[in-house]
Design an enzyme around this catalytic site. Structure first.
Site, short mmCIF file in Angstrom:
data_model
loop_
_atom_site.label_atom_id
_atom_site.label_comp_id
_atom_site.label_asym_id
_atom_site.label_seq_id
_atom_site.Cartn_x
_atom_site.Cartn_y
_atom_site.Cartn_z
N LYS A 198 0.83 -1.21 0.00
CA LYS A 198 0.00 0.00 0.00
C LYS A 198 0.87 1.27 0.00
O LYS A 198 2.06 1.20 0.32
CB LYS A 198 -0.94 -0.02 1.22
CG LYS A 198 -1.78 -1.30 1.33
CD LYS A 198 -2.71 -1.52 0.14
CE LYS A 198 -3.17 -2.96 -0.04
NZ LYS A 198 -4.19 -3.42 0.87
C1 PLP Z 1 -5.17 -4.50 1.38
C2 PLP Z 1 -6.62 -4.26 1.53
C3 PLP Z 1 -7.31 -4.59 2.72
C4 PLP Z 1 -6.70 -5.39 3.81
O1 PLP Z 1 -5.60 -4.78 4.39
P1 PLP Z 1 -4.55 -5.70 5.19
O2 PLP Z 1 -3.64 -4.69 5.82
O3 PLP Z 1 -3.86 -6.56 4.19
O4 PLP Z 1 -5.32 -6.48 6.20
C5 PLP Z 1 -8.64 -4.24 2.82
N1 PLP Z 1 -9.26 -3.60 1.82
C6 PLP Z 1 -8.65 -3.28 0.67
C7 PLP Z 1 -9.41 -2.53 -0.38
C8 PLP Z 1 -7.31 -3.62 0.48
O5 PLP Z 1 -6.71 -3.32 -0.67
#
Ligand code: PLP
Length: 371
Positions: free
Chosen positions: A193
């Site tokens: 992210k």
């Molecule tokens: C990555 C993601 C999540 C989950 O996040 P994690 O930190 O991996 O638990 C939830 N929603 C979206 C849209 C994502 O891209």
């Protein structure tokens, strides 16, 4: 192969969709943090939360152990309990729906708009029930959705607006971060992210009571024996990393936008254009989204993949969530969402992508289907 394609001078380039920057401050940050308390109740975490609140201009930030944890905490804080309904669009990752199911609630799919991933108000009204407590809106790949209209609508309907902004750090609508429109806004800081701490997440809210409920729930109800909770705390080391890396987030988004603009200036194909950006919105360009108008869009995505240009659509097998075996029982037709996912692809524009790679990607697209 048609002659044009075999005449291509450029060799195949393997473009990476993974952004692995070198943060000069990381080692020093880790070293200094190791001398301090390391649990989730450490001041290191409180300092990180203050920085997050400031960066996103939010009243409260609650750091948690993942984006999934942020959703679980927000769902609880919103007052969702077993048997309640939570609305969501089916064009999001599996990560968004599992926390609803884990809470014992019923996920109810609502359709998106025709031009983008925001939940459609008509679909929300049609699929609301007396048990509906909240809706989760998921702006995909950092493109803003109509969260201003959703805020007004959800407040009229008396349900909570939860935003899953796991892709959307720094995305704005009418010059405000998207998070300001949600009752509760959830972020991930997973490795992939825009703000990356390995694993991690946080919740932003301007509501004092929702912040308190989120904080209590993510800390075993503060072990006071009155309030229920689980342990979703973020540890101090990733918090310290997030705090120091936050300083480069604005620059990173600027570079992504420059890369996207450069790529689009080179893109010249009648069947490919950027996905519509809603009025007043500015994407963070987590991934550039292209709208495709071929008879067989998947064939185009396969062609790009073979040319070394990865797509999130292929990587994650993106389709309406009710098409996945574990979720067929929640099927609720969402033709707009299906059409959106079938009619797009993603292009990496992160700061490590070079101009030569952007040229290469545009060139390969421009050549597609040439006689
Ligand atoms: C990555 C993601 C999540 C989950 O996040 P994690 O930190 O991996 O638990 C939830 N929603 C979206 C849209 C994502 O891209």
């Amino acid at each position: 192969m048609p002659s044009n394609q075999s005449n291509v001078a450029t060799a195949r380039v393997s473009v990476s969709d993974k952004y692995r920057p070198v943060y000069a401050d990381d080692l020093l940050t880790m070293q200094q943090t190791l001398e301090r308390p390391l649990s989730g109740t450490s001041d290191v975490v409180t300092e990180y939360e203050s920085k997050l609140a400031q960066w996103f201009d939010a009243r409260h930030a609650i750091a948690v152990s993942s984006g999934g944890a942020a959703l679980s905490v927000a769902i609880y804080a919103a007052g969702v309990g077993p048997g309640d309904d939570v609305l969501l669009t089916p064009s999001c990752p599996l990560c968004t729906i599992y926390p609803i199911i884990a809470a014992g609630a019923n996920p109810i799919f609502v359709d998106t708009r025709t031009h983008g991933f925001g939940a459609d108000p008509a679909s929300i009204k049609a699929r609301m029930t007396p048990r509906t407590r909240a809706i989760i809106d998921i702006p995909m790949w950092g493109y803003p959705t109509e969260v201003d209209e959703l805020r007004t609508l959800t407040h009229e309907l008396g349900i909570k607006l939860i935003l899953d902004l796991a892709h959307s750090h720094g995305t704005t609508l009418h010059d405000r971060p998207l998070s300001q429109y949600g009752d509760l806004s959830c972020f991930s800081t997973h490795e992939r992210k825009p703000l990356a701490t390995g694993e991690g997440g946080f919740i932003l809210t301007d509501d004092d009571a929702l912040a308190q409920r989120s904080r209590d729930y993510s800390r075993f109800g503060n072990l006071n024996g009155k309030d229920f909770g689980l342990n979703y705390k973020l540890a101090a080391l990733p918090a310290a990393l997030g705090g120091s890396r936050l300083a480069s987030l604005a620059g990173q988004i600027e570079k992504r936008s420059e890369n996207a603009a450069y790529f689009l200036s080179k893109l010249d194909h009648s069947k490919v254009r950027e996905k519509k950006i809603i009025n007043g919105g500015v994407p963070n360009y987590y991934f550039l989204n292209l709208e495709l108008h071929f008879a067989d869009n998947r064939a185009f995505i396969d062609y790009l993949d073979e040319a070394g240009i990865p797509s999130d659509i292929k990587r994650y097998g993106c389709k309406a969530l009710y098409e996945f075996p574990a979720l067929t029982q929640y099927r609720n037709e969402c033709p707009n969402a299906e059409a959106l996912l079938a009619g797009m692809t993603t292009i990496p524009v992160h700061p490590d992508i070079t101009l030569a790679e952007l040229d290469y990607m545009a060139e390969r697209i421009n050549q597609y289907g040439a006689p």
